[in-house]
Design a protein around this motif. Sequence first.
Motif, PDB file in Angstrom:
ATOM      1  N   ARG A 134     -77.388 -34.215 -14.675  1.00 21.41           N
ATOM      2  CA  ARG A 134     -75.995 -33.756 -14.609  1.00 21.41           C
ATOM      3  C   ARG A 134     -75.814 -32.458 -15.366  1.00 21.41           C
ATOM      4  N   LYS A 135     -76.526 -32.311 -16.460  1.00 25.58           N
ATOM      5  CA  LYS A 135     -76.525 -31.050 -17.200  1.00 25.58           C
ATOM      6  C   LYS A 135     -77.827 -30.327 -16.917  1.00 25.58           C
ATOM      7  N   ILE A 136     -77.728 -29.051 -16.554  1.00 26.45           N
ATOM      8  CA  ILE A 136     -78.911 -28.285 -16.207  1.00 26.45           C
ATOM      9  C   ILE A 136     -78.989 -27.040 -17.075  1.00 26.45           C
ATOM     10  N   SER A 137     -80.190 -26.499 -17.201  1.00 22.53           N
ATOM     11  CA  SER A 137     -80.367 -25.339 -18.071  1.00 22.53           C
ATOM     12  C   SER A 137     -79.876 -24.074 -17.383  1.00 22.53           C
ATOM     13  N   TYR A 138     -79.508 -23.103 -18.189  1.00 21.57           N
ATOM     14  CA  TYR A 138     -79.079 -21.812 -17.663  1.00 21.57           C
ATOM     15  C   TYR A 138     -80.189 -21.167 -16.834  1.00 21.57           C
ATOM     16  N   ASP A 139     -81.406 -21.278 -17.287  1.00 21.97           N
ATOM     17  CA  ASP A 139     -82.518 -20.702 -16.525  1.00 21.97           C
ATOM     18  C   ASP A 139     -82.616 -21.334 -15.147  1.00 21.97           C
ATOM     19  N   ASP A 140     -82.406 -22.645 -15.077  1.00 24.97           N
ATOM     20  CA  ASP A 140     -82.457 -23.343 -13.791  1.00 24.97           C
ATOM     21  C   ASP A 140     -81.356 -22.860 -12.853  1.00 24.97           C
ATOM     22  N   ILE A 141     -80.140 -22.783 -13.350  1.00 25.67           N
ATOM     23  CA  ILE A 141     -79.031 -22.438 -12.458  1.00 25.67           C
ATOM     24  C   ILE A 141     -79.122 -20.980 -12.000  1.00 25.67           C
ATOM     25  N   LYS A 142     -79.577 -20.120 -12.882  1.00 19.85           N
ATOM     26  CA  LYS A 142     -79.724 -18.715 -12.483  1.00 19.85           C
ATOM     27  C   LYS A 142     -80.790 -18.588 -11.403  1.00 19.85           C
ATOM     28  N   SER A 143     -81.907 -19.265 -11.592  1.00 21.09           N
ATOM     29  CA  SER A 143     -82.984 -19.222 -10.623  1.00 21.09           C
ATOM     30  C   SER A 143     -82.562 -19.837  -9.292  1.00 21.09           C
ATOM     31  N   ASN A 144     -81.842 -20.965  -9.369  1.00 20.86           N
ATOM     32  CA  ASN A 144     -81.418 -21.648  -8.150  1.00 20.86           C
ATOM     33  C   ASN A 144     -80.379 -20.841  -7.377  1.00 20.86           C
ATOM     34  N   LEU A 145     -79.436 -20.232  -8.079  1.00 26.37           N
ATOM     35  CA  LEU A 145     -78.419 -19.430  -7.410  1.00 26.37           C
ATOM     36  C   LEU A 145     -79.049 -18.230  -6.728  1.00 26.37           C
ATOM     37  N   ARG A 146     -79.951 -17.564  -7.425  1.00 24.97           N
ATOM     38  CA  ARG A 146     -80.628 -16.424  -6.808  1.00 24.97           C
ATOM     39  C   ARG A 146     -81.436 -16.872  -5.585  1.00 24.97           C
ATOM     40  N   SER A 147     -82.083 -17.999  -5.677  1.00 29.09           N
ATOM     41  CA  SER A 147     -82.893 -18.503  -4.577  1.00 29.09           C
ATOM     42  C   SER A 147     -82.028 -18.837  -3.359  1.00 29.09           C
ATOM     43  N   VAL A 148     -80.874 -19.454  -3.596  1.00 24.86           N
ATOM     44  CA  VAL A 148     -79.952 -19.776  -2.500  1.00 24.86           C
ATOM     45  C   VAL A 148     -79.456 -18.502  -1.830  1.00 24.86           C
ATOM     46  N   LEU A 149     -79.047 -17.535  -2.628  1.00 21.08           N
ATOM     47  CA  LEU A 149     -78.564 -16.279  -2.060  1.00 21.08           C
ATOM     48  C   LEU A 149     -79.673 -15.545  -1.317  1.00 21.08           C
ATOM     49  N   TYR A 150     -80.881 -15.645  -1.808  1.00 20.15           N
ATOM     50  CA  TYR A 150     -82.000 -15.016  -1.091  1.00 20.15           C
ATOM     51  C   TYR A 150     -82.180 -15.666   0.285  1.00 20.15           C
ATOM     52  N   ASP A 151     -82.088 -16.997   0.339  1.00 17.77           N
ATOM     53  CA  ASP A 151     -82.214 -17.687   1.621  1.00 17.77           C
ATOM     54  C   ASP A 151     -81.145 -17.212   2.599  1.00 17.77           C
ATOM     55  N   VAL A 152     -79.924 -17.033   2.089  1.00 20.91           N
ATOM     56  CA  VAL A 152     -78.813 -16.559   2.925  1.00 20.91           C
ATOM     57  C   VAL A 152     -79.071 -15.143   3.420  1.00 20.91           C
ATOM     58  N   LEU A 153     -79.434 -14.258   2.510  1.00 19.48           N
ATOM     59  CA  LEU A 153     -79.567 -12.839   2.842  1.00 19.48           C
ATOM     60  C   LEU A 153     -80.814 -12.539   3.662  1.00 19.48           C
ATOM     61  N   SER A 154     -81.874 -13.312   3.449  1.00 22.87           N
ATOM     62  CA  SER A 154     -83.108 -13.052   4.188  1.00 22.87           C
ATOM     63  C   SER A 154     -82.925 -13.293   5.678  1.00 22.87           C
ATOM     64  N   GLN A 155     -81.958 -14.128   6.048  1.00 22.18           N
ATOM     65  CA  GLN A 155     -81.675 -14.357   7.458  1.00 22.18           C
ATOM     66  C   GLN A 155     -81.065 -13.119   8.110  1.00 22.18           C
ATOM     67  N   ALA A 156     -80.496 -12.231   7.289  1.00 20.48           N
ATOM     68  CA  ALA A 156     -79.872 -11.014   7.810  1.00 20.48           C
ATOM     69  C   ALA A 156     -80.799  -9.803   7.739  1.00 20.48           C
ATOM     70  N   LYS A 157     -82.012  -9.993   7.263  1.00 17.80           N
ATOM     71  CA  LYS A 157     -82.956  -8.887   7.198  1.00 17.80           C
ATOM     72  C   LYS A 157     -83.586  -8.677   8.566  1.00 17.80           C
ATOM     73  N   SER A 158     -83.571  -7.449   9.049  1.00 15.19           N
ATOM     74  CA  SER A 158     -84.070  -7.157  10.386  1.00 15.19           C
ATOM     75  C   SER A 158     -85.586  -7.035  10.407  1.00 15.19           C
TER      76      SER A 158
END
Length: 315
Positions: free
Chosen positions: A84-108
Amino acid sequence: MFDSLKKKLAGLFKKESKDDENLNINDKVNENISNKSENQESLFIKRDEFDERVQEILIESDVSFESAERIVEMLKNREKKLSRKISYDDIKSNLRSVLYDVLSQAKSDLDLLNVDKKPYVILFIGINGTGKTTTIGKIASYLKNNNKKVVIAAGDTFRAGAIEQISIIGEKTGTEVIKHDFGSDPASVAYDAIEHARARRIDYVLIDSAGRMQTNKNLLSEMKKIKRVARPDLTLLVLDGMIGNDAIEQAKTFMNEINFDGVVLTKLDTDARGGAVISVAMEIKKPIMFVGVGQGLNDIMRFDPDWYLDKIFSS
């Protein structure tokens, strides 16, 4: 560039305390490592609170409500196995990873410099004020800097200064411009430019078009005619990155009326919020081919998710 989104995200990775509200999370983590017994709890954040704040930040930064919701859901799915409680390093890494998955779909995957067809015809569409004509100049410069031959079709025959504007762009980039008189048929301009390119073995034809509101049916019909005549290999919608969710509405209308193959996002150098990139990537389902990153004719680049993420996550 993207300063507002960057600052808000940075705030997620700081320890909130009465005595030191502004200390960067990286520094705070280092401090906690040396004082584990006293400050171990500050390394963690409640996941529910974090997810809620992420959604707020995304919406405040011009990410559409639907896209923000989906990103948070993706984040939750990624973190299901965590406590339920997660480390700052985890959330930063996970958020960046999620956004990368989203944005990589738009890379030509298209490498514009290595297409087989000659001439390769590119049609540019979009409303007034998006930077469409300047974008044509930038892409002409990009191609010519890579030893390609280019001709521009002055297809905006409806606006008095448009032919002069594209002619100036041609002079600055050393690119020939095919043009007719003001008020002439823009489809015939496109046709003549393509025939000119074929006769002279020119690599690319870049077709300018009249900027038009996406709700103007008459002008949209004229655009359909240009597309029928020119039969472009690539149709690019030019969107102003500063207008946020309005860009999504523009894109949806153009998609329904004309269809296009990819997007060019302009004016990102002056975009503080930065969320339009994420919304376009999630909702338009078309690749972001190029982004405008400055005022000069060389200030254009192929879209790269890592470049965007480095901008918003850098300390």
